[in-house]
Write a protein that holds these residues in place. Structure first.
Motif, PDB file in Angstrom:
ATOM      1  N   ASN A 122       0.886  -1.446  -0.062  1.00  0.00           N
ATOM      2  CA  ASN A 122      -0.021   0.041  -0.010  1.00  0.00           C
ATOM      3  C   ASN A 122       0.758   1.238   0.065  1.00  0.00           C
ATOM      4  OD1 ASN A 122      -1.847   1.914   0.200  1.00  0.00           O
ATOM      5  ND2 ASN A 122      -2.626   1.183   2.392  1.00  0.00           N
ATOM      6  N   VAL A 123       1.454   1.792  -1.273  1.00  0.00           N
ATOM      7  CA  VAL A 123       2.451   2.595  -1.155  1.00  0.00           C
ATOM      8  C   VAL A 123       1.722   3.926  -0.843  1.00  0.00           C
ATOM      9  CG1 VAL A 123       4.096   3.845  -2.884  1.00  0.00           C
ATOM     10  CG2 VAL A 123       3.775   1.357  -3.085  1.00  0.00           C
ATOM     11  N   GLU A 124       0.735   4.243  -1.493  1.00  0.00           N
ATOM     12  CA  GLU A 124      -0.065   5.521  -1.338  1.00  0.00           C
ATOM     13  C   GLU A 124      -0.332   5.603   0.127  1.00  0.00           C
ATOM     14  OE1 GLU A 124      -4.127   7.852  -2.624  1.00  0.00           O
ATOM     15  OE2 GLU A 124      -3.697   5.614  -3.088  1.00  0.00           O
ATOM     16  N   GLY A 125      -0.622   4.668   1.063  1.00  0.00           N
ATOM     17  CA  GLY A 125      -1.104   4.802   2.544  1.00  0.00           C
ATOM     18  C   GLY A 125       0.301   4.919   3.189  1.00  0.00           C
ATOM     19  N   PHE A 126       1.376   4.604   2.888  1.00  0.00           N
ATOM     20  CA  PHE A 126       2.401   4.364   3.554  1.00  0.00           C
ATOM     21  C   PHE A 126       3.126   5.952   3.270  1.00  0.00           C
ATOM     22  CE2 PHE A 126       7.165   4.474   3.694  1.00  0.00           C
ATOM     23  CZ  PHE A 126       7.592   3.474   4.865  1.00  0.00           C
ATOM     24  N   LEU A 127       3.236   6.341   2.055  1.00  0.00           N
ATOM     25  CA  LEU A 127       3.675   7.881   2.054  1.00  0.00           C
ATOM     26  C   LEU A 127       2.785   8.834   2.483  1.00  0.00           C
ATOM     27  CD1 LEU A 127       4.637   7.520  -1.892  1.00  0.00           C
ATOM     28  CD2 LEU A 127       6.023   7.352   0.173  1.00  0.00           C
ATOM     29  N   GLY A 128       1.551   8.444   2.557  1.00  0.00           N
ATOM     30  CA  GLY A 128       0.504   9.549   3.433  1.00  0.00           C
ATOM     31  C   GLY A 128       0.981   9.454   4.692  1.00  0.00           C
ATOM     32  N   ALA A 129       1.074   8.340   5.456  1.00  0.00           N
ATOM     33  CA  ALA A 129       1.338   8.276   6.594  1.00  0.00           C
ATOM     34  C   ALA A 129       2.614   9.133   7.048  1.00  0.00           C
ATOM     35  CB  ALA A 129       1.466   6.799   7.216  1.00  0.00           C
ATOM     36  N   GLN A 130       3.687   8.896   6.343  1.00  0.00           N
ATOM     37  CA  GLN A 130       4.965   9.374   6.392  1.00  0.00           C
ATOM     38  C   GLN A 130       4.894  11.125   6.223  1.00  0.00           C
ATOM     39  OE1 GLN A 130       7.233   7.604   7.824  1.00  0.00           O
ATOM     40  NE2 GLN A 130       8.594   6.997   6.145  1.00  0.00           N
ATOM     41  N   HIS A 131       3.885  11.538   5.191  1.00  0.00           N
ATOM     42  CA  HIS A 131       3.815  13.087   5.227  1.00  0.00           C
ATOM     43  C   HIS A 131       3.325  13.453   6.537  1.00  0.00           C
ATOM     44  CE1 HIS A 131       2.743  16.768   3.448  1.00  0.00           C
ATOM     45  NE2 HIS A 131       3.674  16.592   2.616  1.00  0.00           N
ATOM     46  N   GLU A 132       2.273  12.679   6.999  1.00  0.00           N
ATOM     47  CA  GLU A 132       1.483  13.527   7.918  1.00  0.00           C
ATOM     48  C   GLU A 132       2.417  13.271   9.343  1.00  0.00           C
ATOM     49  OE1 GLU A 132      -2.424  12.385  10.798  1.00  0.00           O
ATOM     50  OE2 GLU A 132      -2.475  11.796   9.012  1.00  0.00           O
ATOM     51  N   TRP A 133       3.371  12.294   9.353  1.00  0.00           N
ATOM     52  CA  TRP A 133       4.330  12.200  10.595  1.00  0.00           C
ATOM     53  C   TRP A 133       5.160  13.567  10.481  1.00  0.00           C
ATOM     54  CZ3 TRP A 133       9.455  12.470  11.262  1.00  0.00           C
ATOM     55  CH2 TRP A 133       9.904  12.048  12.291  1.00  0.00           C
ATOM     56  N   MET A 134       5.836  13.816   9.077  1.00  0.00           N
ATOM     57  CA  MET A 134       6.704  15.028   9.146  1.00  0.00           C
ATOM     58  C   MET A 134       5.746  16.205   9.464  1.00  0.00           C
ATOM     59  SD  MET A 134       8.811  14.034   5.583  1.00  0.00           S
ATOM     60  CE  MET A 134       7.461  14.074   4.480  1.00  0.00           C
ATOM     61  N   THR A 135       4.594  16.150   8.864  1.00  0.00           N
ATOM     62  CA  THR A 135       3.994  17.553   9.298  1.00  0.00           C
ATOM     63  C   THR A 135       3.795  17.547  10.799  1.00  0.00           C
ATOM     64  OG1 THR A 135       2.570  17.467   7.357  1.00  0.00           O
ATOM     65  CG2 THR A 135       1.784  18.792   8.772  1.00  0.00           C
ATOM     66  N   SER A 136       3.381  16.557  11.694  1.00  0.00           N
ATOM     67  CA  SER A 136       3.236  16.661  12.801  1.00  0.00           C
ATOM     68  C   SER A 136       4.539  16.740  13.633  1.00  0.00           C
ATOM     69  CB  SER A 136       2.471  15.576  13.455  1.00  0.00           C
ATOM     70  OG  SER A 136       1.380  15.258  12.862  1.00  0.00           O
ATOM     71  N   ASN A 137       5.582  16.599  13.100  1.00  0.00           N
ATOM     72  CA  ASN A 137       6.991  16.583  13.815  1.00  0.00           C
ATOM     73  C   ASN A 137       8.089  17.457  13.209  1.00  0.00           C
ATOM     74  OD1 ASN A 137       7.060  13.977  15.941  1.00  0.00           O
ATOM     75  ND2 ASN A 137       5.697  13.427  14.000  1.00  0.00           N
ATOM     76  N   LEU A 138       7.564  18.662  12.580  1.00  0.00           N
ATOM     77  CA  LEU A 138       8.253  19.460  12.182  1.00  0.00           C
ATOM     78  C   LEU A 138       9.435  20.147  13.221  1.00  0.00           C
ATOM     79  CD1 LEU A 138       6.566  21.504   8.978  1.00  0.00           C
ATOM     80  CD2 LEU A 138       8.460  20.134   8.935  1.00  0.00           C
ATOM     81  N   PRO A 139      10.502  20.329  12.884  1.00  0.00           N
ATOM     82  CA  PRO A 139      11.170  21.121  13.877  1.00  0.00           C
ATOM     83  C   PRO A 139      11.259  22.538  13.794  1.00  0.00           C
ATOM     84  CG  PRO A 139      12.714  20.191  12.362  1.00  0.00           C
ATOM     85  CD  PRO A 139      11.349  19.789  11.852  1.00  0.00           C
ATOM     86  N   LYS A 140      11.629  23.323  14.696  1.00  0.00           N
ATOM     87  CA  LYS A 140      11.540  25.006  14.620  1.00  0.00           C
ATOM     88  C   LYS A 140      12.558  25.052  13.404  1.00  0.00           C
ATOM     89  CE  LYS A 140      12.674  29.021  17.271  1.00  0.00           C
ATOM     90  NZ  LYS A 140      13.480  29.656  18.532  1.00  0.00           N
ATOM     91  N   ARG A 141      12.060  25.834  12.565  1.00  0.00           N
ATOM     92  CA  ARG A 141      12.662  26.338  11.247  1.00  0.00           C
ATOM     93  C   ARG A 141      12.794  25.379  10.265  1.00  0.00           C
ATOM     94  NH1 ARG A 141      16.091  30.911  11.069  1.00  0.00           N
ATOM     95  NH2 ARG A 141      16.347  32.168  13.183  1.00  0.00           N
ATOM     96  N   GLY A 142      11.572  24.562  10.419  1.00  0.00           N
ATOM     97  CA  GLY A 142      11.626  23.237   9.579  1.00  0.00           C
ATOM     98  C   GLY A 142      10.489  23.393   8.297  1.00  0.00           C
ATOM     99  N   ALA A 143      10.948  22.600   7.516  1.00  0.00           N
ATOM    100  CA  ALA A 143       9.818  22.686   6.160  1.00  0.00           C
ATOM    101  C   ALA A 143       9.861  21.339   5.488  1.00  0.00           C
ATOM    102  CB  ALA A 143      10.188  23.941   5.147  1.00  0.00           C
ATOM    103  N   ILE A 144       8.841  20.759   4.665  1.00  0.00           N
ATOM    104  CA  ILE A 144       8.890  19.862   4.059  1.00  0.00           C
ATOM    105  C   ILE A 144       9.169  20.237   2.568  1.00  0.00           C
ATOM    106  CG2 ILE A 144       7.292  17.730   3.364  1.00  0.00           C
ATOM    107  CD1 ILE A 144       5.714  18.169   5.896  1.00  0.00           C
TER     108      ILE A 144
END
Length: 584
Positions: free
Chosen positions: A239-261
Motif C-alpha cells: 500500500n504505497v499510497e497509504g505508506f507515503l501519506g502516513a509518512q507525510h503526516e508524521w513529518m507535518t506533525s514533527n516539523l522542527p523549529k525552522r523546519g519545512a517539508i
C-alpha cells in the motif's frame, strides 16, 4: 529387507510417489534398451499394502517397473521393505533425491506431502540435508498458477527473487500475465518479464517513521518477508499510497523549529528554497531544516542556510536613510499584509490541514456526499491534484472505484468501504495550493465545513513571519499580548519565541472565505445554472474574482522570472518587487 521375484504387472503404483514429472523419451529409450540387454540391475523397492490387500506397492522404481513391462519381462526381482507409517513418503523422496535430483516442482510436492503428515520444515531440512530457507522457497510454489508449475516442472525455473514476486501475486493477476507471456512449446519462459509485470513496490516497516496509530488510519497492513535476515525487521506493505501519506503526516506533525517539508527532483535530491545553500557540517541555530521522502519512502533530513538580506545602500539601523535630503517627501510605501510567498505557504498549510481533516475528522455521510459535489465543482477538475500531481479523471479515480466492486464485478460495498473511497477521492481533488491545482472557493468552504482549521500547523515560524508586513506583525502582537519592538526583526523574533510553545494561525490562513467573495461565488454559480448550455457569460463560475486570479498568476510569474524577488522584512520591511512597483 528380502528379495523375491514377482510379475511386474502385479505391482501397484504409489499415489504418493515423489517423482511425478515424466522423464524424456530419450532417457526412457536408453533404459529400455539396458533392461532388454542385461535386465534390471537394481531391484525396485516395494512395501506390503496397508489397506488390507495382499499385493505390494512400489516405493522406489516406478520407471523401472514400467519399462520392464514394456520390455516383456514376466518376472523381476524386487526388494520388499517394511511398511512405513508415512506410506513411504520420506523414503521415496530420499531415494529419488540421491538417484537423480528431483525437479523443484516434485521436491515441493514431496515437501507438502511430508508437511501434511506432520513433518516440520526444520525436520525436513535435516533429513534432506537442505537449508530451511530452500524448503521455504520451494513451498512458495503452492501459490503459483498451475500452468506456470507445468513450465517449471520441465526444469525451467525462475530465480528466487522472481519466484517470490510471482508467488506474492494474486492468481487472477498471474493468469493474466501468463497469458501475455506464455512461451511457445520448447522455449523457456521470460521469467524476468513475468516478474516485472507482477511487481508491486514494497514499503518496509523499518523505513517507517510513523507508529501503529497512523498505520491503522491509512489502512496499512504489514506482511512478513520470510526471506529477510533474522536480525532485520522484514515487514512490508504494498500500500504505497497509504505508506507515503502516513509518512507525510508524521513529518507535518514533527516539523522542527525552522523546519519545512520539501519535494525531491527527478534524481531524488531535495529541492531547497531559492538561494539556499545546503549545510554539510554541524548546523547552527539560525539554519533551517528540510524534511523529505527519498525513493524508498524513508524520511530524510537536510539542513540549509539562507543568505543574509542585504541592507539598502545608505540605510541606517533604525531604517532611516543617511545623508538624504530632509526636505524631500518620500512617497508612502504600503506593503500588503501577506506577501506572495506567504499566500503560497498558506495554500500549502490549508491543503495539508484539509487533507488531514478529510482523512480523520468525524464527517457525516450526507456531508461527505455534499463535499463530493463541491469537489467536482472546483477550478481544478482536470484534475491537477494537490496530493499527487496532475492526472485526468478516469484512470486515476478507478483505483478508488474498484473498492466498491466484489470479485464478480458487481457493485457491492459496505458503508465503511464507501467512506474510505469518498474520502480518498476528496483528498485527490480538493486543494488550496497556489497555481493550477487550486480548487478555489470550494476547497475553503469544504475546509470550514469539516473543521480543517484545527489541523493547520503552527504558523509562528521564522519562515512564515518573514512573509508578514510590519502592520500584520503588530496586529499579531496584539492578539498574542506581545509588546511590539522598534525594529521589525526584533518584533518578529519576539513572536517566534512566543509561538514556540503556542499554536498560531494567521487570520489570512484560516479556511472561512470572506462573506462578500462567497456571495459572489454563489451568485455566479446561480447565474450559470440559469443561463444553461445555450447562454453565455463572461464569468466562468469559479469561486474567485477574475482580477484576483490574474494578480495571483502575475505574482507567480514574477516569482519565477525575477530572482531578486525576496522578502527583506528584517530590515527594510518591504518586498523589493513591491518597492519597484510602488516607485514606478
Amino acid at each position: 529387507m528380502q528379495i523375491m521375484k514377482v510379475d511386474p504387472r502385479a505391482l501397484k503404483e504409489n499415489p504418493d510417489r515423489m517423482r511425478q514429472t515424466k522423464s524424456s523419451p530419450q532417457a526412457d529409450a536408453l533404459m529400455l534398451a539396458t533392461i532388454k540387454a542385461v535386465g534390471i540391475v537394481q531391484p525396485p523397492v516395494v512395501a506390503p499394502q496397508t489397506d488390507g490387500g495382499n499385493g505390494y506397492i512400489i516405493d522406489a522404481g516406478h520407471r523401472r517397473v514400467r519399462l520392464a513391462i514394456a520390455a516383456g519381462l514376466d518376472e523381476i526381482e524386487i526388494l520388499v521393505a517394511d511398511a512405513a507409517n508415512d506410506n513411504g513418503a520420506m523414503r521415496s523422496m530420499v531415494e529419488n533425491s540421491v538417484r537423480e535430483p528431483l525437479t523443484p516442482v516434485d521436491q515441493w510436492r514431496g515437501i507438502e506431502r511430508l508437511v501434511a503428515l506432520g513433518w516440520t520444515e526444520e525436520a525436513i531440512a535435516v533429513a534432506l540435508a537442505l537449508p530451511v530457507r530452500q524448503i521455504r522457497e520451494l513451498r512458495l510454489l503452492a501459490n503459483v498458477l498451475p500452468a506456470m508449475l507445468e513450465q517449471m516442472a520441465l526444469g525451467d525455473m525462475p530465480s528466487e527473487q522472481q519466484l517470490r514476486i510471482i508467488a506474492a501475486a494474486a492468481q487472477v493477476d498471474q493468469k493474466e500475465v501468463w497469458k501475455a507471456h506464455k512461451p511457445k512449446k520448447g522455449d523457456t519462459a521470460p521469467w524476468w518479464q513475468i516478474a516485472n509485470a507482477l511487481t508491486k513496490k514494497r514499503m518496509y516497516a523499518r523505513d517507517a517513521s510513523f507508529g501503529d496509530d497512523l498505520a491503522q488510519a491509512y489502512g496499512i497492513e504489514w506482511v512478513e518477508d520470510l526471506f529477510a535476515p533474522a536480525d532485520q525487521d522484514g515487514r512490508y506493505t504494498t500500500n504505497v499510497e497509504g505508506f507515503l501519506g502516513a509518512q507525510h503526516e508524521w513529518m507535518t506533525s514533527n516539523l522542527p523549529k525552522r523546519g519545512a517539508i520539501v519535494e525531491v527532483n527527478s534524481w531524488g535530491q531535495p529541492e531547497l528554497p531559492k538561494k539556499a545553500s545546503q549545510v554539510y557540517g554541524k548546523p547552527s541555530k539560525s539554519d533551517h531544516t528540510a524534511l523529505y521522502l527519498d525513493r524508498d519512502g524513508k524520511v530524510q533530513t537536510v539542513h540549509y542556510r539562507m543568505p543574509e538580506v542585504a541592507k539598502p545602500k545608505g540605510a541606517a539601523d533604525d531604517g532611516s536613510s543617511a545623508g538624504s535630503n530632509s526636505n524631500a517627501v518620500a512617497p508612502p510605501k504600503i506593503r500588503p499584509d501577506v506577501t506572495q510567498k506567504g499566500h503560497d505557504m498558506i495554500g500549502d498549510f490549508r491543503t495539508d490541514a484539509l487533507h488531514d481533516a478529510l482523512g480523520r475528522a468525524p464527517i457525516e455521510d450526507d456531508m461527505l456526499m455534499a463535499l463530493m459535489v463541491l469537489a467536482f465543482a472546483g477550478q481544478n477538475v482536470r484534475v491537477d491534484s494537490g496530493a499527487d500531481g496532475t492526472f485526468y479523471g478516469g484512470k486515476r479515480f478507478s483505483r478508488h472505484a474498484v473498492r466498491l466492486f466484489d470479485e464478480h464485478g458487481k457493485l457491492a460495498f459496505d458503508q465503511d468501504t464507501l467512506r474510505v473511497a469518498v474520502r480518498s477521492v476528496l483528498i485527490d481533488v480538493l486543494s488550496c495550493r497556489r497555481g493550477m491545482s487550486n480548487s478555489g472557493m470550494v476547497s475553503r468552504i469544504a475546509g470550514e465545513a469539516i473543521g480543517a482549521d484545527e489541523y493547520l500547523p503552527n504558523m509562528g515560524s521564522e519562515e512564515f513571519l518573514l512573509c508578514l508586513s510590519r502592520q500584520a506583525l503588530e496586529a499579531s502582537c496584539g492578539e498574542a499580548s506581545v509588546q511590539p519592538r522598534s525594529k521589525v526583526r526584533e518584533t518578529r523574533a519576539a513572536l517566534v519565541e512566543h509561538f514556540a510553545n503556542e499554536h498560531f494561525v494567521h487570520p489570512a490562513g484560516r479556511f472561512a472565505p470572506p462573506a462578500d467573495e462567497l456571495l459572489d461565488w454563489i451568485r455566479a454559480g446561480a447565474a450559470t445554472d440559469v443561463i444553461g448550455s445555450g447562454g453565455h457569460e463572461d464569468d466562468d463560475g469559479h469561486g474567485e474574482d477574475l482580477g484576483e486570479q490574474q494578480e495571483v498568476h502575475a505574482g507567480e510569474k514574477r516569482d519565477h522570472d525575477d530572482p531578486q524577488d525576496v522578502d527583506v522584512g528584517s530590515e527594510g520591511e518591504h518586498d523589493q518587487d513591491f518597492d519597484q512597483r510602488a516607485a514606478a
